[in-house]
Enzyme design. Structure first.
Site, PDB file in Angstrom:
ATOM      1  N   GLU A 338      21.577   7.500  10.457  1.00 27.36           N
ATOM      2  CA  GLU A 338      20.772   6.616  11.318  1.00 27.36           C
ATOM      3  C   GLU A 338      21.355   6.431  12.722  1.00 27.36           C
ATOM      4  OE1 GLU A 338      18.848   3.592   8.052  1.00 27.36           O
ATOM      5  OE2 GLU A 338      20.912   3.206   8.633  1.00 27.36           O
TER       6      GLU A 338
HETATM    7  C1  TNX Z   1      19.958   2.643   4.958  1.00 27.62           C
HETATM    8  S1  TNX Z   1      21.594   4.538   3.386  1.00 27.62           S
HETATM    9  C2  TNX Z   1      21.262   2.729   5.420  1.00 27.62           C
HETATM   10  C3  TNX Z   1      22.100   1.529   5.428  1.00 27.62           C
HETATM   11  C4  TNX Z   1      21.346   0.315   4.961  1.00 27.62           C
HETATM   12  C5  TNX Z   1      20.513   0.690   3.773  1.00 27.62           C
HETATM   13  C6  TNX Z   1      19.814  -0.456   3.139  1.00 27.62           C
HETATM   14  C7  TNX Z   1      22.174   4.787   4.739  1.00 27.62           C
HETATM   15  C8  TNX Z   1      22.989   5.980   4.852  1.00 27.62           C
HETATM   16  N1  TNX Z   1      21.882   3.911   5.721  1.00 27.62           N
HETATM   17  O1  TNX Z   1      22.616   1.319   6.715  1.00 27.62           O
HETATM   18  O2  TNX Z   1      22.265  -0.669   4.629  1.00 27.62           O
HETATM   19  O3  TNX Z   1      19.555   1.627   4.193  1.00 27.62           O
HETATM   20  O4  TNX Z   1      19.202  -0.066   1.943  1.00 27.62           O
END
Ligand code: TNX
Length: 523
Positions: A338
């Site tokens: 992300e």
């Molecule tokens: C996505 S999973 C994210 C996290 C969040 C999560 C909540 C991932 C690699 N990144 O930053 O905490 O969703 O479900």
């Protein structure tokens, strides 16, 4: 006359029935070994006649004076003694007692068992647990634990006959990486909570604890070359609480506690996104050398390291060097998810440079699935959570995949719309949904050979204490443990749910705050 004798007869029957019931309740032994409610289900179980009964002054006999086997045997006696009150002693070498003995044999040289497998032979006289090394013995001890009546988990003296049905179990894992993740960045959890988490994982033969140690809301590990990271970056968490961090001493103690349970800690510092806590602590990480403000919300994808600044890599080398020095395990996880405000053309070389830094510090890199955009070394591992195309790209680049599909394996997803804790962006994960999938079948083009293993992550945006952790983790974690351990041909939801329902008494005695899913008939 007639009436009274019928009455008497009924009374006698009643007493007999009651007595029978009492005996039943006090032994609670499976009728034969193949009926034992084991999770994960072993590779093979063969029952034989009779049973072993653990009695007072039982002996745990280990072969030679190995300090590691002493430790493992001590762990077993620590499990047995409180509830039995039997003062079970460890005996190194000497004659094997002819009865009432648990014989632990490490160094079996049995290829089939591999690194973690074990063979358990239960007769009237003894329990014999064999493995190639102490790690396999440790996994086998978890099976002995589950074969004993549930009240073995009590820390108080219990009046129970401690019987195990006779037979043989041969068992080894399908995957070498079977883990869970704890996000200690969004909310901080102290060392005792982490140890509780480790103990619960160990009971189901998991071997990896991935710790998400830094994110926008907090930096949780002391880095001596950059003390501001914890002086500033650890002081908040989601919702604005005071946060916290592990000193290196405390962290090393956690690593050791996990290692004593044959669990490897995989530390993660997420980058280049999810880095606001670092950006708020170390001004030079920012384009204008001005620190950002600490953040206690739950947005993602707004922060980034400066991928074109030399300083960034010097800083990262310091962090990774100190982390590597505290990590006996092979991996450092560098996140990479992300990074929405990092340009793709900056992200790709950034991950490659970080990969070099990890390797130069003697460790192997793990990254979330987005990191497969970059050129990856074959030793690197990608963790699939969101995009199947990222995972298949990783496989085409020759890297192995850890399976953590959000819609199946995220412990922070709600069970159903009524669940108070958790999120639901990836859907609702009832206990059966979490169980019914195969890591080697989930993504077309990814086969068992490409899969390193399975991990169920717990993100902690909505979770503030150990009781809330347990509610999301149980009863789903045993299912992921079984997916990682048991051959897929041995797994069905219909039989699993019965074994899971049988764990209820254990959960209660262990004071686990579990979600009593209606999909399971709890015993
Ligand atoms: C996505 S999973 C994210 C996290 C969040 C999560 C909540 C991932 C690699 N990144 O930053 O905490 O969703 O479900």
């Amino acid at each position: 006359m007639m009436k009274t004798s019928i009455l008497r007869f009924i009374l006698v029957l009643n007493t007999l029935f009651l007595a029978f019931n009492l005996i039943g309740a006090h032994s609670s032994m499976a009728s034969d070994l193949t009926k034992a409610a084991l999770i994960p289900k072993p590779v093979s179980i063969v029952a034989s006649a009779g049973h072993f009964e653990l009695k007072a002054n039982a002996v745990i006999r280990i072969e030679e004076k190995s300090t590691e086997m002493q430790k493992v045997a001590g762990y077993l006696s620590g499990i047995l003694n409180p509830a039995t009150g039997f003062n079970v002693q460890v005996q190194a070498g000497g004659d094997v007692p002819s009865s009432n003995c648990i014989l632990l044999v490490s160094g079996a040289k049995n290829d089939q068992l591999g690194q973690e497998g074990y063979e358990l032979t239960i007769t009237k006289e003894q329990i014999k647990l064999e493995a190639n090394n102490p790690e396999g013995i440790f996994r086998g001890i978890q099976t002995i634990r589950q074969l004993l009546p549930a009240r073995i988990e009590s820390r108080e003296l219990q009046q129970v006959s401690w019987k195990i049905p006779a037979g043989t179990i041969v068992d080894y894992p399908a995957y070498s990486y079977r883990g869970s993740m704890l996000d200690v960045a969004r909310h901080f959890f102290g060392p005792n909570d982490v140890k509780r988490f480790i103990d619960l994982m160990a009971a189901y033969k998991m071997n990896i604890l991935h710790m998400h140690l830094a994110d926008d809301q907090g930096w949780r590990i002391e880095i001596k070359s950059w003390p501001a990271l914890t002086e500033i970056g650890s002081t908040t968490q989601v919702g604005g609480g005071k946060g916290g961090f592990y000193t290196q001493e405390v962290y090393k103690d956690l690593v050791q506690y996990a290692a004593d349970r044959y669990i490897t800690i995989v530390p993660e510092i997420d980058m280049p996104g999810h880095t606001n806590a670092a950006l708020a602590s170390v001004p030079e990480l920012n384009p204008d050398n001005q620190p950002t403000k600490l953040y206690s919300g739950t947005n993602v994808g707004f922060s980034t390291l400066q991928t074109n600044k030399e300083f960034t890599y010097k800083f990262l080398n310091d962090v990774i060097r100190e982390l590597a020095a505290m990590t006996p395990g092979p991996w450092i996880h560098v996140g990479g998810d992300e990074s929405h405000v990092t340009k793709k053309e900056d992200y790709i070389p950034f991950v490659e440079k970080v990969q070099e830094i990890v390797l130069a510090n003697g460790k192997l890199m793990i990254g979330w699935d987005e990191t497969t955009l970059s050129a990856l070394k074959p030793s690197t591992v990608a963790q699939y959570w969101s995009k199947a195309e990222n995972a298949t790209r990783g496989v085409s680049k020759g890297v192995k995949i850890i399976m953590s599909p959000a819609a199946k394996a995220y412990l922070d997803m709600k069970y159903n719309p009524k669940t108070k804790l958790g999120l639901h962006w990836a859907g609702y994960i009832e206990v059966d949904t979490g169980y019914k999938w195969d890591p080697a079948q989930l993504v077309p083009g990814i086969t068992k050979e490409n899969v390193l293993g399975v991990e169920c992550p717990l993100w902690s945006e909505t979770v503030t204490n150990i009781s809330e952790i347990e509610f999301l983790v149980f009863p789903r974690l045993p299912g992921y443990a079984e997916i990682g351990w048991t051959p897929v041909t041995e797994r069905t939801w219909e039989t699993y749910k019965i074994r899971l329902g049988n764990q209820a008494e254990r959960f209660k005695i262990m004071h686990i705050n579990y979600y009593p899913s209606q999909k399971v008939s709890w015993k």
